[in-house]
Scaffold this active site. Structure first.
Site, PDB file in Angstrom:
ATOM      1  N   TRP A 102       0.814  -1.222   0.000  1.00  0.00           N
ATOM      2  CA  TRP A 102       0.000   0.000   0.000  1.00  0.00           C
ATOM      3  C   TRP A 102       0.841   1.263   0.000  1.00  0.00           C
ATOM      4  O   TRP A 102       0.465   2.276  -0.612  1.00  0.00           O
ATOM      5  CB  TRP A 102      -1.004  -0.012   1.151  1.00  0.00           C
ATOM      6  N   ASP A 177      -1.289   6.724   6.259  1.00  0.00           N
ATOM      7  CA  ASP A 177      -2.401   5.860   5.862  1.00  0.00           C
ATOM      8  C   ASP A 177      -2.585   4.834   6.988  1.00  0.00           C
ATOM      9  O   ASP A 177      -1.744   3.958   7.186  1.00  0.00           O
ATOM     10  CB  ASP A 177      -2.045   5.154   4.536  1.00  0.00           C
ATOM     11  N   LYS A 201     -12.805  -1.405   7.586  1.00  0.00           N
ATOM     12  CA  LYS A 201     -12.097  -2.519   8.234  1.00  0.00           C
ATOM     13  C   LYS A 201     -12.382  -2.557   9.733  1.00  0.00           C
ATOM     14  O   LYS A 201     -12.759  -3.592  10.264  1.00  0.00           O
ATOM     15  CB  LYS A 201     -10.598  -2.408   7.987  1.00  0.00           C
TER      16      LYS A 201
END
Ligand code: PLP
Length: 373
Positions: A102, A177, A201
């Site tokens: 990511w 992030d 999530k």
């Protein structure tokens, strides 16, 4: 209703209590006869929901007053694009720490707008690990340093949010992030300029991105975005309009409010964090003591929420996954880029799910592995 244990990396399972409340409250909000999805977003009833969600976020995370909580759409990938469009200085330089899938995506998205420098080296031998901060080379005139707090695909997590003062770069804002680990344990946000996380999530459903903006470090009131940035993706517009510059994802915000209330009922972020530590420890202890399973991440940065492991005889993977599914343990297949198995143990995964998975791993090891030797 019998529900499986969903170990998917997101969208994640939601606690049953939250689903039940959602099914009642979303349809008739506070006896108004209106579904939350039908409320005008600037009206009093929805504004109360937004305010309460912001307050819950701030109190659960212990945010100082300098932080503004904002809600946007476009997910974490959207943020990867709008961060450079909003936060670059005149020299258009930003630094990135690349630790896995990511963070690599964040850096390559930023390349479209910025002069990107990767500040760290990825160790190429031994277990996967994060190079220590003292070895990072952060440019003194960079607009910000971006990193991914938890690499969902690779199972690598920063134990602590780095402090750049040790390398003389304490004034450079950190942009983080935290899509897969915000609200999973206590973190120190002192040096953070901006942090973002998709809700799907640990704190809700897809469609909502939560942003924590430290106004002391990132002054969006006086710094506007690049002219190429769509107005709807301007942090300044989001900030000045209390996250209602355009119509926000109202139902997703309500779901996050209910999730945050559930976290409060569970004892808050510290209590949820302790539980997450226990779940992860149970998994890693088992893997480390097994002859069949292995994990390739250094203990100093193993993720507490995305436990990646391999079956040493990879031809057994399909059987493992099929047997798991038969036992109601679903979505365990690892990300295609790294393969193997991944058990995502987000906030809503109870210890019972972890124990059921460990039972299956143990049985599988006995049945398929020892028999073959
Ligand atoms: C750490 C991290 N960043 C970014 C993303 C992409 O999120 P989205 O699909 O909300 O854009 C994910 C999704 O799994 C993620 O785990």
């Amino acid at each position: 209703m019998k529900r499986p244990f969903n170990f998917g990396a997101g969208p994640a399972q939601l606690p049953e209590q939250v689903l039940r409340r959602l099914s009642v409250e979303a349809i008739n909000w506070k006896g108004s006869g209106m579904a939350v999805a039908e409320l005008p977003h600037r009206g009093k009833l929805f504004q109360e929901i937004i305010e309460e969600t912001k307050l819950l976020t701030a109190s659960l995370l212990g945010l100082p007053d300098s932080f503004e909580v904002m809600f946007m759409q476009g997910g974490a990938r959207g943020q990867n694009a709008i961060i450079p469009m909003n936060l670059l200085n005149e020299n258009k330089k930003c630094d990135h720490v690349v630790t896995g899938f990511w963070s690599r995506i964040s850096a390559s998205e930023a390349l479209k707008y910025a002069n990107v420098w990767v500040a760290n080296k990825i160790p190429t031998t031994g277990l996967k690990s994060i190079q220590t901060v003292s070895e990072w080379e952060v440019r003194p005139d960079s607009s910000y340093l971006h990193l991914c707090a938890n690499e969902t695909v690779d199972g690598i997590e920063f134990r602590e949010i780095p402090d750049l003062t040790a390398i003389g770069r304490g004034t450079i804002p950190l942009v983080i992030d935290a899509s897969s680990n915000l609200f999973t344990r206590k973190i120190n946000l002192k040096n953070v300029g901006l942090l973002y996380a998709g809700a799907q999530k640990n704190i809700g459903i897809a469609g909502l991105t939560v942003i924590l903006l430290n106004k002391k470090i990132v002054d969006v009131e006086s710094q506007d975005c690049l002219t190429i940035c769509p107005s709807v993706f301007s942090y300044r517009n989001a900030f000045l309009n209390n996250s209602c510059y355009n119509t926000p994802p109202t139902l997703a915000i309500l779901t996050t409010k209910l999730m945050l209330e559930w976290i409060s009922e569970m004892g808050g972020v510290a209590a949820v964090g302790e539980q997450n530590e226990k779940k992860a420890k149970a998994m890693y202890d088992f893997i480390d003591n097994s002859s069949l399973y292995s994990n390739d991440v250094d203990a100093s940065c193993r993720s507490l929420v995305n436990i990646k492991f391999f079956i040493k005889q990879s031809n057994l993977e399909t059987n493992f996954l099929l047997g798991a599914e038969e036992r109601g343990l679903i979505n365990l297949k690892g990300h295609p880029s790294v393969g193997g198995i991944r058990a995502s143990l987000y906030n809503s995964m109870p210890m019972e799910g972890v124990l059921r998975l460990l039972d299956w791993m143990s049985l599988f090891e006995k049945e398929y592995y020892y028999e073959a030797h």
